[in-house]
Every structure is written in structure tokens, then in C-alpha cells.
Design a protein around this motif. Sequence first.
Motif, PDB file in Angstrom:
ATOM      1  N   PRO A 151       0.831  -1.192   0.000  1.00 49.32           N
ATOM      2  CA  PRO A 151       0.000   0.000   0.000  1.00 49.32           C
ATOM      3  C   PRO A 151       0.869   1.247   0.000  1.00 49.32           C
ATOM      4  O   PRO A 151       1.956   1.256   0.566  1.00 49.32           O
ATOM      5  N   LYS A 152       0.376   2.272  -0.637  1.00 51.89           N
ATOM      6  CA  LYS A 152       1.141   3.511  -0.692  1.00 51.89           C
ATOM      7  C   LYS A 152       1.221   4.130   0.699  1.00 51.89           C
ATOM      8  O   LYS A 152       0.313   3.987   1.501  1.00 51.89           O
ATOM      9  N   SER A 153       2.318   4.789   0.983  1.00 54.73           N
ATOM     10  CA  SER A 153       2.434   5.484   2.254  1.00 54.73           C
ATOM     11  C   SER A 153       3.173   6.782   2.025  1.00 54.73           C
ATOM     12  O   SER A 153       3.811   6.977   0.997  1.00 54.73           O
ATOM     13  N   ARG A 154       3.083   7.669   3.013  1.00 55.47           N
ATOM     14  CA  ARG A 154       3.777   8.951   2.863  1.00 55.47           C
ATOM     15  C   ARG A 154       4.184   9.453   4.247  1.00 55.47           C
ATOM     16  O   ARG A 154       3.631   9.052   5.270  1.00 55.47           O
ATOM     17  N   TYR A 202       8.963  13.515  11.448  1.00 63.76           N
ATOM     18  CA  TYR A 202       8.213  12.891  10.343  1.00 63.76           C
ATOM     19  C   TYR A 202       7.638  11.551  10.741  1.00 63.76           C
ATOM     20  O   TYR A 202       8.323  10.696  11.296  1.00 63.76           O
ATOM     21  N   TYR A 203       6.365  11.375  10.414  1.00 57.49           N
ATOM     22  CA  TYR A 203       5.622  10.181  10.791  1.00 57.49           C
ATOM     23  C   TYR A 203       4.992   9.607   9.526  1.00 57.49           C
ATOM     24  O   TYR A 203       4.460  10.343   8.705  1.00 57.49           O
ATOM     25  N   LYS A 204       5.087   8.279   9.375  1.00 56.84           N
ATOM     26  CA  LYS A 204       4.595   7.665   8.141  1.00 56.84           C
ATOM     27  C   LYS A 204       3.166   7.177   8.317  1.00 56.84           C
ATOM     28  O   LYS A 204       2.854   6.525   9.318  1.00 56.84           O
ATOM     29  N   ILE A 205       2.339   7.515   7.363  1.00 61.11           N
ATOM     30  CA  ILE A 205       0.986   6.955   7.376  1.00 61.11           C
ATOM     31  C   ILE A 205       0.708   6.275   6.044  1.00 61.11           C
ATOM     32  O   ILE A 205       1.337   6.578   5.036  1.00 61.11           O
ATOM     33  N   ASP A 206      -0.245   5.355   6.056  1.00 60.34           N
ATOM     34  CA  ASP A 206      -0.629   4.655   4.827  1.00 60.34           C
ATOM     35  C   ASP A 206      -1.542   5.541   3.999  1.00 60.34           C
ATOM     36  O   ASP A 206      -2.219   6.417   4.528  1.00 60.34           O
ATOM     37  N   GLY A 207      -1.553   5.255   2.727  1.00 54.88           N
ATOM     38  CA  GLY A 207      -2.494   5.933   1.840  1.00 54.88           C
ATOM     39  C   GLY A 207      -1.836   7.100   1.146  1.00 54.88           C
ATOM     40  O   GLY A 207      -0.769   7.581   1.544  1.00 54.88           O
ATOM     41  N   GLU A 208      -2.517   7.523   0.051  1.00 53.14           N
ATOM     42  CA  GLU A 208      -1.971   8.625  -0.715  1.00 53.14           C
ATOM     43  C   GLU A 208      -2.428   9.944  -0.137  1.00 53.14           C
ATOM     44  O   GLU A 208      -3.422  10.018   0.579  1.00 53.14           O
ATOM     45  N   ARG A 209      -1.681  10.951  -0.482  1.00 54.90           N
ATOM     46  CA  ARG A 209      -2.053  12.291  -0.080  1.00 54.90           C
ATOM     47  C   ARG A 209      -3.443  12.595  -0.640  1.00 54.90           C
ATOM     48  O   ARG A 209      -3.696  12.410  -1.819  1.00 54.90           O
ATOM     49  N   PRO A 210      -4.374  12.990   0.180  1.00 56.67           N
ATOM     50  CA  PRO A 210      -5.695  13.283  -0.351  1.00 56.67           C
ATOM     51  C   PRO A 210      -5.614  14.421  -1.364  1.00 56.67           C
ATOM     52  O   PRO A 210      -4.826  15.345  -1.192  1.00 56.67           O
ATOM     53  N   LYS A 211      -6.408  14.273  -2.456  1.00 60.54           N
ATOM     54  CA  LYS A 211      -6.317  15.288  -3.517  1.00 60.54           C
ATOM     55  C   LYS A 211      -7.205  16.467  -3.175  1.00 60.54           C
ATOM     56  O   LYS A 211      -8.435  16.375  -3.242  1.00 60.54           O
ATOM     57  N   PRO A 212      -6.626  17.549  -2.773  1.00 61.64           N
ATOM     58  CA  PRO A 212      -7.436  18.731  -2.474  1.00 61.64           C
ATOM     59  C   PRO A 212      -7.752  19.452  -3.773  1.00 61.64           C
ATOM     60  O   PRO A 212      -7.160  19.145  -4.808  1.00 61.64           O
ATOM     61  N   PRO A 213      -8.673  20.382  -3.719  1.00 60.28           N
ATOM     62  CA  PRO A 213      -8.945  21.163  -4.930  1.00 60.28           C
ATOM     63  C   PRO A 213      -7.653  21.781  -5.454  1.00 60.28           C
ATOM     64  O   PRO A 213      -6.815  22.235  -4.661  1.00 60.28           O
ATOM     65  N   GLU A 214      -7.512  21.780  -6.787  1.00 58.88           N
ATOM     66  CA  GLU A 214      -6.265  22.246  -7.418  1.00 58.88           C
ATOM     67  C   GLU A 214      -5.729  23.529  -6.789  1.00 58.88           C
ATOM     68  O   GLU A 214      -4.563  23.603  -6.431  1.00 58.88           O
ATOM     69  N   VAL A 215      -6.634  24.482  -6.635  1.00 61.34           N
ATOM     70  CA  VAL A 215      -6.188  25.823  -6.251  1.00 61.34           C
ATOM     71  C   VAL A 215      -5.447  25.818  -4.910  1.00 61.34           C
ATOM     72  O   VAL A 215      -4.427  26.461  -4.755  1.00 61.34           O
ATOM     73  N   VAL A 216      -5.947  25.000  -3.952  1.00 58.01           N
ATOM     74  CA  VAL A 216      -5.303  24.930  -2.633  1.00 58.01           C
ATOM     75  C   VAL A 216      -3.942  24.259  -2.741  1.00 58.01           C
ATOM     76  O   VAL A 216      -2.953  24.730  -2.228  1.00 58.01           O
ATOM     77  N   ALA A 217      -3.931  23.122  -3.503  1.00 60.13           N
ATOM     78  CA  ALA A 217      -2.707  22.327  -3.575  1.00 60.13           C
ATOM     79  C   ALA A 217      -1.573  23.091  -4.237  1.00 60.13           C
ATOM     80  O   ALA A 217      -0.421  22.932  -3.863  1.00 60.13           O
ATOM     81  N   THR A 218      -1.888  23.923  -5.228  1.00 58.95           N
ATOM     82  CA  THR A 218      -0.802  24.586  -5.944  1.00 58.95           C
ATOM     83  C   THR A 218      -0.388  25.908  -5.314  1.00 58.95           C
ATOM     84  O   THR A 218       0.783  26.235  -5.291  1.00 58.95           O
ATOM     85  N   THR A 219      -1.348  26.607  -4.763  1.00 60.69           N
ATOM     86  CA  THR A 219      -0.970  27.939  -4.258  1.00 60.69           C
ATOM     87  C   THR A 219      -0.446  27.916  -2.828  1.00 60.69           C
ATOM     88  O   THR A 219       0.498  28.623  -2.517  1.00 60.69           O
ATOM     89  N   VAL A 220      -1.036  27.120  -1.950  1.00 58.88           N
ATOM     90  CA  VAL A 220      -0.552  27.100  -0.561  1.00 58.88           C
ATOM     91  C   VAL A 220      -0.210  25.672  -0.121  1.00 58.88           C
ATOM     92  O   VAL A 220      -0.900  25.087   0.682  1.00 58.88           O
ATOM     93  N   PRO A 221       0.855  25.119  -0.653  1.00 60.94           N
ATOM     94  CA  PRO A 221       1.179  23.732  -0.295  1.00 60.94           C
ATOM     95  C   PRO A 221       1.542  23.577   1.180  1.00 60.94           C
ATOM     96  O   PRO A 221       1.410  22.506   1.746  1.00 60.94           O
TER      97      PRO A 221
END
Lengths: 251, 310
Positions: free
Chosen positions: B21-24, B281-300
Motif C-alpha cells: 500500500p502507498k504510504s507517505r 516525520y511520521y509515516k501513514i498509509d495511503g496517498e495524499r488526499p487530492k485537495p482542490p487544485e487551487v489549494v494544492a498549488t498555491t498554498v502547499p
Amino acid sequence: MTDRRSFLRMAIMGAAGLLVAGCDQISQSSWGPKVLSKAEGLNRRVQALLAPSSAMAQEYTEADISPTFHPNGTTMPDTDEYQTLMANNFKDYTLKVTGLVGKPGEFSIDDLKKLDNRTQITRHDCVEGWSAIGKWQGTQLSALLNHVGVDPKARFVVFHCLDNMDEDTPYYESLSMEEAHHPQTLLAFDLNDKPLPVPNGAPLRLRVGRQLGYKQAKYLGSIELVESFAKIGSGSGGYWEDQGYEWYAGI
Amino acid sequence: MNTQTISDLDVTAPFVVQPKPKSRLVYRHSIPIRLMHWINVIALSLMFFSGLQIFNAHPSLAWGNYNNPDKPLLSLEARDGPNGSLIGITRIGNRDFTTTGFLGVSKGADGQPTPRGFPSWLTVPGPGWLSMARRWHFFFAWVFVLNGICYVGYSLAKKHLQRDMWPTRSDWRGIGRSIADHVRFKHPHGEEALRYNILQRLAYLIVIFVFGVGIVLMGLAMSPRMDSVMKPVVEFVGGRQAARTIHFVIAWAFVAFVLIHVFEVLISGVFNQLRGMITGYYKIDGERPKPPEVVATTVPITQAEENTHD
């Protein structure tokens, strides 16, 4: 199972032992105790801020008096001077007042009783952890100090005792002028309405309301007003202070 | 991090290989929190060990304002045994337990059985030395108190207390499930692992505000100078000896908390948890949830901050 348990026990004891051994090294070093004792100054200053010099120790009722008042340290001074005084039931006893005072002198118990007296039921807290409650009657030290007149240069009151510790080291203690003038600081001659028993410091002992038991010097021989106690005993201001206990004994 | 690809897998394996499973990694604990956590570890440990040495000077507990030597609540005693030997006795109320070698009597510096409450491997300093134990205790008491004040101040300012520790209504509703999960040693590994569960929240709040504040207050209540301004507190808890007993009990409650805390760390992924409290840093399972484009690109940075438990 037993193997695993004994392994675990060994591991815990080993880890704790290593830590304790490391700390013992620091305790034995020259710098360790100096760093650690920085907290004493902080305790004294912060407590003086939180509990002002006028604050009074708790006073209890007759019903709160403990059934026994455990005598600690010396319980029978073996010096010739003390034994002679005791043989005559302390009738020849006088307290000498010396040092930075206007009128040095000697005071019998009857002389002291003529000065301002106070009766208080207060708690005694030993540095070891136990407590006892007793009813004390005595002369307020401030009354005696006013009577003899204190030189403005005096910063400490030193109490020289008639009992020896470790065979030939006289017990002594010292107080700041502030603590010496506190209304609950007494030269006590009665405990629970009876003349002070020998194990508790007959014929006269110091009572300080807000400090630990080792400050409450027994078997008082003389009091001396000084500018500094650096040249008395080993210079730390008291017998137990010379053994590494805090001069500020408020906690 | 999942770097494995299909081509790395052994296709001849006799069973179906589940793709990992993916983790991050999530930045979970900020530097001040990590620092204060480890300072607290040192301060608490040394106060506990030096506290046991101080206790050894009078290894007995009482209630009220004075000690009645005949009726201790608990005492660690040494009694004479046959042929000049010493027997360690732990007395709780009216009951005696033989605890030679551990409580009451244990090996001294010379290797001989010696009367002492707690054994030398649990006390700082090891040999009986009350004045030095007091120096250790009061020094680290200041470290503990100042560190604690900084922690609470920082956590309030950063809303760590309000957001991560104060239980929400849904936390309370899930308490049954949370207890069941803990009993079965079930721990979440996904996004949910970043959130303190209700038992964690309650444990941390009680440890900080009941144990932490309580043990300092009870310590101060043993100080004759402080008692001149703390009379109501001393009387409320039942006297100076009662304060000493409560101080002792809370110290062991801290030990119980630490044991459970370390146990939970061990079973919920010790490496990941330690990395979390050391590097942040702490590892969790699963992918980074996909937020609306505008949030993810402007205020990471917002993303990282939202996951920060500080």
C-alpha cells in the motif's frame, strides 16, 4: 518464559543501574553539585516572592498535637559542660549573647521569661520527611535582639550549641536577620506545657516556623551576631549545611 | 514511501503478491514539541530516581499532619532475621510482605544486605545520600516546571491543546470503540493515525493537568515556607503528610503512564513513532488526499500544517 522475564528484569536493572552510575559520577564531580545547587538560590528567591517574610506558619489547636515528638540527632549531649548543667537541673544555665550587639550579656531562663513570650502550636518538618506537632512556649528572638541592640552591620544570627556531633564538632546553625525577627522565631523553654525534655533540646532550643528541622538548633549555648559565617565551622552556616544540606531550608 | 514497482516483483512467486500500500511521510511534531518531550523524559526520570532516594530517608507514608510510627499507611522496614540476617518487610496497612533484596533490605555499596527503602539501582545517588538527592530533585523540579509552562503556553498558542487534545463530541461517542481497539491492540495506520483518539486525549489531559499540576502542588505543600501561604491547600488534602503521600502516589501514576505510553509506542510501530518524535516525520498509509487544485498549488504549506500535531 522465566528466561524472558529474567532477561527483562536484568535489562531494566542494567539500564537503571547505568543511569544511576552516571549520575553518581556527576554527584562526585567538582562541577556537578555546583550546577545542581543553583536551584537553591532560585528556591529561596522565588519562595520569598510567593511567601513574603511576614507570612505566618500554620498554627494548630491542642487537639492536633502529635502523641509523640520524635527527637532526632543528639538526644543526650555528652559534653562535660552540658552534663554539669544537667546535674543541677539547669539552674546555673545562661544563654550568652555575643558579637555585633550593643550590650553583650548572659541571660538565665528566668531573664528570658521576662522578655516578650509567645506560645504557639506549630508543626516540625524534618528534612527526612516526617512531621510532628508540638506546643512551644518561648521568648521571641526579636525581643532579645531588641534588648541587646543589634549593630546595623550584623547580617546573621549564629546559634552555638552545647552538643557535639561526630564526637568533637559542635552543632551550630544560623538565620538571616529577617527570619530571626519573625514573630514565630522563638527561644523555646517549654514543650507541651512542660520544661523542654533533654532529648528535645533542654533547657533552650530554637523554633523557626517556616524552615526544616535541622534549623531548629537544640541545647543552645550562645548566640552570636555576625556579618558573615564564612569562618565558623566549615563556613556554610550550620552543621548540616557543612555536610551539603541547603542553608535555605524552606523546602 | 512506496518506491517498489511491478517490475521489482518476483512474477514466479506461487501466490499473488499484493502491491504494497502507498504510504507517505507527514510532518507531525514540531521542533519545540520534540525538544520539550525529551527534556521532560530526562527531568521526570531524574526526579523519580532522586525522589526515591529522598523517600528512603523516611521510608514510610502517613495521612494527616504528623506521623504515627505505629500506624503507617505504607512502610519499608528492615527487621532482624535468624543468625544476624536482615529481612526486608513491606508493610501496607496492617499487612506485612517479605520483600528482602528489593524493598526494605537490599545490597549496599559493599554488597552486604543493608536496610534501605528502595534499592540502590533505583535511586539517584545510588548510595544513601539525602542532601545530594535533594539537589538533583530541586534542580530538575525547576526544569520540569519551566518546561511544563513552556509546553502549555506553546500548545495553547498553537491551538494544539484546543484542537488535538480537547475531546470533541464525536470523540466521546467513539469511546466504546476506542477502548475495544486498545484492548485488541488495534491501531490505525492511515489518516486516522494522525488524530489523537479519545483515550489518548484523556490520558494526555489528565497527565498534564492532574498529575503534573498535582505533583508540583503536593511538592510545594511539603515546603514549610510555602505552607505559610498554602494553608488551605494543605488542609484540603488532609495535611502535610497526606500531601507527601499524594506526591508519592502521583509519582507512581507517572510511572504507570510511562509504561503504558512506551507499550503503545512499541506495538503501534516503534520505529515510526520514534522517528516522529525525533525527526518530526511520521509515516501513514495511503496517498495524499487530492485537495482542490487551487489549494494544492498555491498554498502547499497549509497541507503540512494541518497534519502537524503541535
